[in-house]
Design a protein around this motif. Structure first.
Motif, PDB file in Angstrom:
ATOM      1  N   THR A  37       0.976  -5.762  -3.513  1.00 42.98           N
ATOM      2  CA  THR A  37      -0.171  -5.901  -4.390  1.00 42.98           C
ATOM      3  C   THR A  37      -0.844  -4.540  -4.497  1.00 42.98           C
ATOM      4  N   THR A  39      -3.895  -3.903  -3.769  1.00 45.45           N
ATOM      5  CA  THR A  39      -4.688  -3.741  -2.545  1.00 45.45           C
ATOM      6  C   THR A  39      -3.817  -3.246  -1.394  1.00 45.45           C
ATOM      7  N   GLN A  40      -2.637  -3.820  -1.232  1.00 47.00           N
ATOM      8  CA  GLN A  40      -1.733  -3.375  -0.167  1.00 47.00           C
ATOM      9  C   GLN A  40      -1.342  -1.918  -0.372  1.00 47.00           C
ATOM     10  N   ALA A  59     -10.915  -0.012   5.977  1.00 45.21           N
ATOM     11  CA  ALA A  59     -11.790  -0.981   5.321  1.00 45.21           C
ATOM     12  C   ALA A  59     -13.025  -0.287   4.744  1.00 45.21           C
ATOM     13  N   ALA A  64     -13.704  -2.586   1.595  1.00 50.53           N
ATOM     14  CA  ALA A  64     -13.016  -3.875   1.626  1.00 50.53           C
ATOM     15  C   ALA A  64     -13.392  -4.648   2.887  1.00 50.53           C
ATOM     16  N   ASN A  65     -13.211  -5.933   2.830  1.00 48.25           N
ATOM     17  CA  ASN A  65     -13.432  -6.798   3.980  1.00 48.25           C
ATOM     18  C   ASN A  65     -12.384  -6.470   5.042  1.00 48.25           C
ATOM     19  N   SER A  67     -10.909  -8.278   7.170  1.00 50.84           N
ATOM     20  CA  SER A  67      -9.811  -9.253   7.232  1.00 50.84           C
ATOM     21  C   SER A  67      -8.796  -9.012   6.113  1.00 50.84           C
ATOM     22  N   THR A  68      -9.259  -8.534   4.980  1.00 49.11           N
ATOM     23  CA  THR A  68      -8.349  -8.192   3.880  1.00 49.11           C
ATOM     24  C   THR A  68      -7.449  -7.036   4.290  1.00 49.11           C
ATOM     25  N   ARG A  71      -4.830  -8.240   6.875  1.00 53.71           N
ATOM     26  CA  ARG A  71      -3.712  -8.950   6.231  1.00 53.71           C
ATOM     27  C   ARG A  71      -2.790  -7.964   5.510  1.00 53.71           C
ATOM     28  N   ALA A  72      -3.381  -6.994   4.819  1.00 53.17           N
ATOM     29  CA  ALA A  72      -2.568  -5.997   4.113  1.00 53.17           C
ATOM     30  C   ALA A  72      -1.736  -5.193   5.105  1.00 53.17           C
TER      31      ALA A  72
END
Length: 151
Positions: A37, A39-40, A59, A64-65, A67-68, A71-72
């Motif tokens: 993505t 974001t990734q 982050a 960015a959050n 947790s996001t 995950r990335a």
């Protein structure tokens, strides 16, 4: 010529350029990576530019959050694009670094973006192209105190 919604105001013109640039950013990531993505990819780029860096700093850099970002990073590590290691100076932090494969991917996206942007710039007359490039440089300088990312 691109229509600018909300009238021909300066912010509308800048918004039209922003939309074009975001479309280029999205399409080059999609075309080059197929598996990430935006974001990734943005996480991978920050890690490649700031190595070694903590998840918290990534982050913060991306606004960015956490947790996001976690995950990335998990996805990027699973794809062998990113390495994670415990910070020996602070065991609560995870240090991030790109793998060789991750750096190559960032380089491929940059190459594709340069190719696409060169194609767009080549459609402009010489004088207009020079003016656009000057405006881009001035805009980047004006935005850098607030949005220093991407340098």
């Amino acid at each position: 010529m691109t229509q600018i919604s909300g009238g021909d105001d300066e912010a509308g013109a800048a918004l039209a350029v922003l939309r074009a640039m975001v479309a280029i950013a999205d399409s080059t990531v999609a075309h080059t990576t197929e598996q990430l993505t935006l974001t990734q990819f943005r996480v991978l780029r920050v890690v490649a530019e700031r190595t070694p860096v903590t998840m918290g700093k990534v982050a913060e850099e991306l606004a960015a959050n956490p947790s996001t970002v976690t995950r990335a990073c998990d996805r990027l590590a699973a794809l062998e694009l990113l390495q994670k290691a415990q910070n020996p100076l602070n065991r609560r932090e995870t240090l991030l670094a790109p793998t060789a494969k991750g750096r190559q991917l960032v380089d491929r996206v940059d190459h594709e973006r340069r190719r696409v942007l060169t194609g767009v710039l080549d459609r402009l007359d010489g004088d207009v192209r020079a003016e656009v490039l000057t405006a881009f440089a001035r805009f980047a300088d004006a935005a850098s105190p607030t949005f220093a990312r991407g340098k």
